[in-house]
Design a protein around this motif. Structure first.
Motif: not given
Ligand code: 5GP
Length: 201
Positions: A35, A39, A42, A51, A70-72, A74, A79-81
């Motif tokens: 994805s 962010r 780490r 990522y 798609e993206y979201n 958080y 975060y997205g594909t």
């Molecule tokens: P983290 O920062 O802990 O790596 O991820 C935070 C959140 O982002 C997790 O709930 C993870 O499942 C979500 N996430 C990671 N990649 C994608 C993505 O490509 N699309 C979406 N919609 N959520 C993602």
């Protein structure tokens, strides 16, 4: 030219989908899509492996260029594909797995040909046991997750296949079986059918 299958996998928290998929991707012809995120990496995270790390400006640009399936948002990060990531793996003939929630799965299915698989727990009691044995849930968060699981399972009919994760090895075998079956679709066998049709006798 051979093209792989885009397998979109969803299932409630505690269904064990992560464990199943980690076993399935041990197969060299199957990859998990990496994805994109805004962010910061780490410690130990590698760009392009964990990522595709990018600035918010670049991410917004990718959205504008229709390159995000798609993206979201958080915790303040996007975060997205990436469409390009998925398409390049598919065109190498690899099967690509996206582990994504029900909403993300709907968006992907609207824009790309894919096969959707829903991972089911053997029973709600077992799901509850699995979630509480993690030791990370309070009674309140456990009940929230069970409610959420009920809501997600209502969406299972939107999917092409349902795999029950009772015995882990059986669930892994069934996901592999789905990928094998999908490879036999006439649309996937086009390279062979066309080759045979070109032959003159
Ligand atoms: P983290 O920062 O802990 O790596 O991820 C935070 C959140 O982002 C997790 O709930 C993870 O499942 C979500 N996430 C990671 N990649 C994608 C993505 O490509 N699309 C979406 N919609 N959520 C993602």
């Amino acid at each position: 030219m051979k093209t792989g299958t885009l397998l979109v996998v969803s299932g409630p928290s505690g269904s064990g989908k992560g464990t199943i998929l980690n076993k399935v991707i041990a197969d060299e012809n199957v990859s998990l899509s990496v994805s994109a995120t805004t962010r910061k990496p780490r410690d130990g995270e590698i760009d392009g492996v964990h990522y595709h790390f990018m600035t918010r400006e670049k991410f917004l640009n990718e959205i504008a260029n229709n390159n995000i399936l798609e993206y979201n948002e958080y915790c303040g990060n996007l975060y997205g594909t990436l469409k390009s990531e998925v398409e390049s793996l598919l065109s190498e003939g690899k099967d690509v797995i996206l582990e994504i929630d029900v909403n993300g799965a709907k968006k992907i299915a609207d824009s790309m040909e894919c096969v959707r698989v829903f991972i089911l727990p053997p029973s709600m009691d077992i799901l509850k046991q699995r979630l509480s044995s993690r030791g990370t849930e309070t009674t309140e968060t456990l009940n929230k997750r069970i409610n959420q699981a009920h809501n997600e399972i209502k969406e299972a009919y939107e999917y092409d296949y349902a795999v029950v994760n009772d015995m882990l090895e059986d669930a892994v075998k069934n996901i592999r079986l789905i990928l094998e079956t999908e490879r036999l679709r006439t649309s996937k066998m086009k390279f062979k059918i066309d080759e045979l049709n070109r032959r003159s006798f």
